[in-house]
Design an enzyme around this catalytic site. Structure first.
Site, PDB file in Angstrom:
ATOM      1  N   CYS A 191       6.350   0.385   2.923  1.00 41.36           N
ATOM      2  CA  CYS A 191       5.773   0.330   1.572  1.00 41.36           C
ATOM      3  C   CYS A 191       4.968   1.609   1.431  1.00 41.36           C
ATOM      4  CB  CYS A 191       4.884  -0.896   1.390  1.00 41.36           C
ATOM      5  SG  CYS A 191       3.966  -0.855  -0.176  1.00 41.36           S
ATOM      6  N   CYS A 193       1.524   0.977  -0.831  1.00 37.76           N
ATOM      7  CA  CYS A 193       0.382   0.174  -0.351  1.00 37.76           C
ATOM      8  C   CYS A 193       0.739  -0.449   0.990  1.00 37.76           C
ATOM      9  CB  CYS A 193      -0.098  -0.837  -1.398  1.00 37.76           C
ATOM     10  SG  CYS A 193       1.131  -1.944  -2.101  1.00 37.76           S
ATOM     11  N   SER A 194       1.012  -1.743   1.038  1.00 38.14           N
ATOM     12  CA  SER A 194       1.198  -2.387   2.340  1.00 38.14           C
ATOM     13  C   SER A 194       2.107  -3.605   2.236  1.00 38.14           C
ATOM     14  CB  SER A 194      -0.172  -2.811   2.886  1.00 38.14           C
ATOM     15  OG  SER A 194      -0.831  -3.630   1.928  1.00 38.14           O
ATOM     16  N   CYS A 195       3.020  -3.611   1.268  1.00 32.01           N
ATOM     17  CA  CYS A 195       3.870  -4.782   1.034  1.00 32.01           C
ATOM     18  C   CYS A 195       4.667  -5.120   2.294  1.00 32.01           C
ATOM     19  CB  CYS A 195       4.798  -4.517  -0.143  1.00 32.01           C
ATOM     20  SG  CYS A 195       3.889  -4.262  -1.676  1.00 32.01           S
TER      21      CYS A 195
END
Lengths: 208, 218
Positions: free
Chosen positions: A109, A112-114
């Site tokens: 991702c 962000c941090s998906c």
């Protein structure tokens, strides 16, 4: 000042500004009645002890063992994963991508941090870090080498950047020499990184 | 918004730091920051894209100098301040200074159901998708001041529709509190299309892109 009082104040002076800020915030939110302290503890306990990569390993082991389940997983991963009781937050729309002898999948991702929480839990720090997010889409083979993974020269690499609410689970290659293994034993070969695509499933010889 | 969070392809961040046997959280304050953030979404009523925008909408030096949960914390404080739930002076004082607002609260009894429900973004399709699998598309070379999920590194580049996911809540609008669902696609790009001579051989990179991020290409 007694020794114990001294030790106490010393401890406090070592608390970082961030630790103090979070404590202050929690105090305010609890006093205002915006959060239920028991709900906070339950949220932490859920992701520290219940939801993690062992869930995904069960999914992978089932897919390796059961051709009909494999077909359902590739067709609709959200529903197939829910069959094993895993669903919900950050896994509302799951897609499984399968490695083959000539194709390697890797998930990132960049924004962000998906990450697919119901099957892998919360992401490790490196997955959320600038080096991984910046490099995975530009030099995935170099990134894989840092993880100790060297792919055959003829294999294709596919990188899946999770920019919406679709979450990916990599189905790693089943290691050789595991014919006839139970799902429980197969699941021990399935590492977190093999389901992100920055690793491979363990070989039988790597099991202790 | 083109901020420091949009990291795909940015050079110079160095090697990837793996941590063997990494714990889920690295300190008690990370545990609390995580739980407070999840729990406050109920009384706060914000969408995931509002939360993302609150985290990413900050000066690059601020974004890059904060750890992951420090960014979450800064985002949470901003979301709460915008809604008059908790003010900066209350955090400085470490205690409530203004009366509480009447808001719904996430109770312990409701945690499991809330997590299991999640927040699905698929909505009913009211017209056919514009693009079919295999169609050649170009990611628009657009900048937006608000939240967007179209990363810089694909803008202006040619790709192929790889998958059609149905009509999903549009992130850019959802950050403003409007769902405005659109068809969502996986678009696959050749590494050489994105990175030219610097590309590694035989690499494909895909992103999820809403219909308005794309234009047809010959």
């Amino acid at each position: 000042m007694s020794n114990s009082e001294h030790a106490h104040s010393h401890d406090h002076s070592e608390l970082s500004a961030t630790e103090l800020r979070v404590r202050a915030l929690e105090t305010i939110l609890v006093e205002k009645g915006y959060v239920d302290p028991k709900a906070l503890d339950l949220l932490i306990e859920t992701y520290e002890t219940k939801v993690g990569p062992r869930n995904g390993a069960r999914v992978v082991a089932r897919a390796w063992s059961d051709p009909a389940y494999h077909a359902r997983l590739m067709e609709n991963a959200t529903a197939a994963v829910a069959e094993l009781g895993y669903q919900g937050r950050q896994g509302e729309h799951l897609v499984a991508v399968e490695n083959t002898a000539t194709l390697h999948n890797m998930v990132v991702c960049t924004l962000c941090s998906c990450y697919p929480w119901p099957v892998l839990g919360l992401p490790p720090v490196w997955y959320k870090s600038a080096p991984y997010r910046s490099r995975a889409v530009k030099e995935p083979r170099a990134v894989l080498r840092e993880f100790g993974v060297t792919l055959p020269a003829h294999s294709e690499v596919r990188v899946w950047d999770s920019t919406a609410e679709i979450r990916y689970l990599v189905l790693p290659l089943r290691p050789a020499g595991t014919e006839g293994w139970s799902e429980e034993r197969l699941a021990e070969l399935v590492t977190r990184d093999s389901m992100i695509g920055t690793g491979l499933a363990k070989a039988p010889a790597e099991l202790l | 918004m083109d901020g420091a969070h949009d990291m795909g392809g940015v050079a110079g961040f160095g090697p990837i730091g793996m941590e063997p046997n990494e714990p889920v959280f690295h300190s008690e304050w990370e545990r609390r920051a995580f739980a407070l953030t999840l729990a406050m979404a109920r009384p706060g009523g914000w969408t995931i894209d509002m939360a993302r925008f609150a985290r990413e909408n900050r000066p690059p030096q601020d974004y890059l100098s904060k750890s992951y949960y420090e960014i979450w914390l800064a985002g949470l404080e901003q979301l709460m301040a915008e809604r008059g739930l908790v003010s900066a002076d209350e955090i400085a004082a470490g205690r409530p200074l203004q009366p509480a607002k009447p808001v719904p609260v996430l109770r312990a009894d409701d945690v499991a159901a809330m997590l299991q429900r999640g927040a699905p973004t698929l909505r009913e399709a009211k017209r056919p998708a514009r693009f079919a699998i295999g169609a050649r598309v170009r990611a628009k070379a657009v900048e937006t001041a608000g939240h967007t999920r179209l990363p810089r590194y694909v803008r202006g580049h040619l790709g192929v529709i790889w998958c059609v996911h149905g009509r999903h809540v549009f992130a850019d609008a959802n950050a403003r509190g409007v769902e405005d669902p659109q068809w969502l696609y996986t678009v696959s790009f050749d590494g050489s299309e994105l990175w030219g001579a610097a590309a590694e051989p035989d690499t494909k990179i895909s992103v999820e892109a809403w219909e308005s991020y794309l234009e047809p290409a010959a």
